[in-house]
Design an enzyme around this catalytic site. Structure first.
Site, PDB file in Angstrom:
ATOM      1  CD  GLU A  55      -2.370   1.285   2.902  1.00 31.51           C
ATOM      2  OE1 GLU A  55      -2.836   0.167   3.461  1.00 31.51           O
ATOM      3  OE2 GLU A  55      -2.662   2.221   3.499  1.00 31.51           O
TER       4      GLU A  55
ATOM      5  CD  GLU B  93      -3.570   8.011   6.396  1.00 31.62           C
ATOM      6  OE1 GLU B  93      -2.307   7.659   6.053  1.00 31.62           O
ATOM      7  OE2 GLU B  93      -4.213   7.448   6.828  1.00 31.62           O
TER       8      GLU B  93
END
Ligand SMILES: *[C@@H]1O[C@H](CO)[C@@H](O)[C@H](O)[C@H]1NC(C)=O
Ligand SMILES: *[C@@H]1O[C@H](CO)[C@@H](O)[C@H](O)[C@H]1NC(C)=O
Ligand SMILES: *[C@@H]1O[C@H](CO)[C@@H](O)[C@H](O)[C@H]1NC(C)=O
Ligand SMILES: *[C@@H]1O[C@H](CO)[C@@H](O)[C@H](O)[C@H]1NC(C)=O
Ligand SMILES: *[C@@H]1O[C@H](CO)[C@@H](O)[C@H](O)[C@H]1NC(C)=O
Ligand SMILES: *[C@@H]1O[C@H](CO)[C@@H](O)[C@H](O)[C@H]1NC(C)=O
Length: 354
Positions: free
Chosen positions: A135, A140
């Site tokens: 990932e 974020e």
């Protein structure tokens, strides 16, 4: 954001650095932005957030995902419904139908990102098999923090190298394994306070470039000021030479993480969840917010979510000359990496003359 078109600088680029030249293979833009994404259509069963990620039809009907008058893609949290105690608030999670192999690069240009207490948005990528396929978190943030965080999440054995060539000195954690540190990942923070939240929007947004190469994974952040964005990325760049982008903000070289071993083809994802394992973590929440994440925010005033939206100008994906970059549709779950090519239903080989 108005950016001058500098076509000459694109045309004059020479592929001086081997394997640093990428040509566009896919774009998500304008009225067709949402065409090649899957909408999750389920509650957040991945990070325990208090949202229901709506279907494509609900997203369209309730204007949670749509194209605005400026031609940009909006993805947002419901800010009109009073949610009953125990209920979830509607939000959006989309992932690309295509997967992109090692040897690709993607750019997202955004003018606004979701922020506010309880809000946890991300723009990231993941393989079908997780965590074995890896990932990559490009963007974020949670609650009212001001700086973007970037990370990898992998199987055991991948770490952030002390020899990484990157501009950020804010390395939060170095073990990328999902089994370490409560799956924190190997996190590097973008050291500018306009890389997330209200500051990002006030600056007119910015651009994130993610390079997914066998030599390593790199992420660049450029704020929206013209002096910040490399000329090759201004206008509609049909090709990108990473050697013209300067030193990346974050870099995970393959010396400490064999990319081809820890990463399989990635699908790109946008999501906005609320509270959950990260934003709702008591210590994290109280760093920038007051009250109780769910009680005071999710089921509180719908207007708590007036800023909980992405406004995206485009997402573009680039591949290397002669490489297989785009895998159409979702590859089936892979038991062994070597089985990959046999299981792919259709694949597009990309051959560009430089
Ligand atoms: C989450 O829900 C989706 C849709 O029902 C399902 O396919 C998936 O397996 C679930 N994932 C987990 C981790 O429960
Ligand atoms: C990472 O480190 C920076 C700088 O010390 C800090 O501001 C930020 O909150 C940290 N992020 C996380 C997720 O711990
Ligand atoms: C935007 O980036 C440029 C170039 O890196 C920098 O000089 C400028 O201070 C940045 N602006 C803001 C508001 O951070
Ligand atoms: C980029 O391409 C889009 C769609 O093809 C077009 O609408 C837009 O005007 C172009 N922008 C520039 C700066 O060339
Ligand atoms: C990471 O890289 C450093 C420096 O090259 C090396 O000393 C260390 O052993 C590496 N760690 C792992 C887990 O590969
Ligand atoms: C919801 O948020 C949008 C911005 O995302 C804003 O334009 C709109 O006025 C808000 N709706 C309500 C009912 O406050």
């Amino acid at each position: 954001m108005v950016r001058p078109i500098l076509l000459s600088s694109v045309a004059l680029l020479a592929p001086a650095v081997v394997h640093a030249q990428y040509s566009q293979v896919k774009e998500y833009l304008g009225s067709s932005f949402f065409d090649d994404w899957n909408f999750y259509n389920n509650y957040d069963n991945l990070t325990s957030g208090n949202v229901f990620y709506v279907s494509s039809s609900t997203a369209g009907k309730d204007q949670l995902a749509y194209i605005n008058d400026a031609g940009n893609a909006i993805m947002r949290v419901d800010n009109t419904t009073k949610v009953a105690v125990g209920g979830n608030r509607n939000s959006v999670r989309i992932s690309t139908k295509d997967h992109f192999t090692v040897g690709s690069l993607w750019i997202t240009d955004m003018v606004h990102v979701p922020y506010g207490c309880s809000v946890w948005p991300a723009f990231w990528s993941s393989a079908v098999d997780w965590p074995s396929g890896g990932e990559i978190d490009t963007f974020e943030g949670v609650n009212q923090v001001t700086m973007n965080q970037m990370a990898l999440h992998t199987a055991n054995g991948c770490t952030h190298s002390p020899n990484a060539v990157q501009t950020s000195t804010l390395v939060n954690s170095t073990d990328c394994s999902t089994a370490a540190n409560g799956n924190q990942g190997c996190v590097v923070t973008t050291p500018t306070t306009s890389s997330y939240g209200a500051g990002f929007a006030a600056d007119g947004g910015g651009m994130f470039v993610t390079e997914f190469a066998s030599s390593g994974i790199s992420i660049w952040f450029f704020n929206a000021s013209r002096s910040s964005i490399p000329s090759v990325l201004q206008g509609n760049a049909s090709s990108v030479d990473t050697s013209s982008l300067g030193t990346p903000t974050a870099n995970w070289p393959s010396s400490n993480c064999t990319i081809a071993e820890f990463f399989q083809p990635q699908a790109l994802v946008f999501d906005i969840t609320l509270c959950g394992e990260f934003a709702g973590n008591g210590n994290v929440f109280s760093e920038t917010c007051t009250g109780v994440c769910y009680d005071d925010w999710v089921i509180g005033s719908p207007s708590n979510y007036d800023n909980a939206y992405f406004e995206v100008q485009y997402v573009r994906v680039y591949g290397q000359s002669g490489e297989l970059t785009v895998i159409s549709g979702a590859p089936r779950s892979l038991g062994a990496r070597t089985g990959l090519l046999l299981l792919v239903a259709t694949a597009v080989g990309i051959l560009f003359a430089l």
